[in-house]
Design an enzyme around this catalytic site. Sequence first.
Site, mmCIF file in Angstrom:
data_model
loop_
_atom_site.group_PDB
_atom_site.id
_atom_site.type_symbol
_atom_site.label_atom_id
_atom_site.label_comp_id
_atom_site.label_asym_id
_atom_site.label_seq_id
_atom_site.Cartn_x
_atom_site.Cartn_y
_atom_site.Cartn_z
ATOM 1 N N ASP A 68 0.816 -1.229 0.000
ATOM 2 C CA ASP A 68 0.000 0.000 0.000
ATOM 3 C C ASP A 68 0.848 1.276 0.000
ATOM 4 O OD1 ASP A 68 0.613 -1.003 2.602
ATOM 5 O OD2 ASP A 68 -0.868 0.315 3.544
ATOM 6 N N HIS A 69 2.155 1.138 0.269
ATOM 7 C CA HIS A 69 3.014 2.331 0.337
ATOM 8 C C HIS A 69 3.917 2.487 -0.889
ATOM 9 C CE1 HIS A 69 2.093 3.216 4.639
ATOM 10 N NE2 HIS A 69 1.643 1.980 4.514
ATOM 11 N N ASP A 208 3.004 3.621 9.601
ATOM 12 C CA ASP A 208 3.036 2.208 9.919
ATOM 13 C C ASP A 208 4.108 1.871 10.941
ATOM 14 O OD1 ASP A 208 1.170 2.387 7.965
ATOM 15 O OD2 ASP A 208 1.752 0.540 6.938
HETATM 16 ZN ZN LIG Z 1 0.190 0.701 5.384
HETATM 17 ZN ZN LIG Z 2 2.684 -1.461 6.519
#
Ligand SMILES: [Zn+2]
Ligand SMILES: [Zn+2]
Length: 300
Positions: A68-69, A208
Amino acid sequence: MTEKIKLTFLGTSDSVPSASRNHPAVLLTYKGENILIDCGEGTQRQFRKAGLNPCRLTRILITHWHADHILGIPGLLKTLGLSSYNKKLFVYGPKGTKFLMGSLLKLFGIREDYPIETKEVSGRFFETDDFYLEAGTMSHGIQCNAYSFIKKAQIRIDKEKLKKLKIPKGPHLKGLKKGRDIIYKGKKYSAKRLTYKEPEKKISFVLDTSFNNRVVPFVKGSDVLVCESSYIHELENLAKRHHHLTASQAAEIAKKAKVKKLFLIHISQRFSKKMKGVLEEARNIFKETYLPKDLDTLSA
Ligand SMILES: [Zn+2]
Ligand SMILES: [Zn+2]
């Protein structure tokens, strides 16, 4: 005039995007620098929606290599290649970034029409006369960095005072910023009287991590803290298991670190109908908390 630091929240969701929240990415703009913190899937379209040109990009700071990053990186790099991007692009990340970046370029057959320099960073890793960048190790089950952008304290000429004393602009002001007194029309003026100190500005990004004892010292005194808030207090055990923070923990960090403002991102779509609750939970601990939406901007 003092140059402002501008943040554009390009994506504020967690690993699953919603109709209104894209994958994580924040752009920090300061003078000629356009620094992207994380590059979730679809980030290049978010640039367009925000009316920003991705070709102005100077650096990408990767917090960690969860999909997701980083899924937006290959598409963005391709677009830069097709748009005659002609600068060197710097990509920074935690340990392992060189190998992973090399693999990504190979996998997507990205020809380097422009140079890309990848660096694995910790501590202070980039510095100009004006600002520096810092990386701090977080706890997320894989290598993960938090980042800070720190604009250095600066000596400014007090223009109001010059006006009052009827001292015009000109070469006679040279040296003031370096603390040297000046002489104008035979009269001596001390540098101290005609200048003031603009304090340091610190913008931190914690994306995160589970709660750990390094995060508070790392973001200490930030003017702006952009922090992940994947869970709420009720789900603290889940947050711990998945190496994430709750809204309460993010607020606790902000409070302990004496930051000025907290912006929560990496918001799960499971809370899409409970946003007020997420915000309230954090505000009960740290009043200056905000929940930015995609494409929101702020100046610091
Ligand atoms: Zn994330
Ligand atoms: Zn993560």
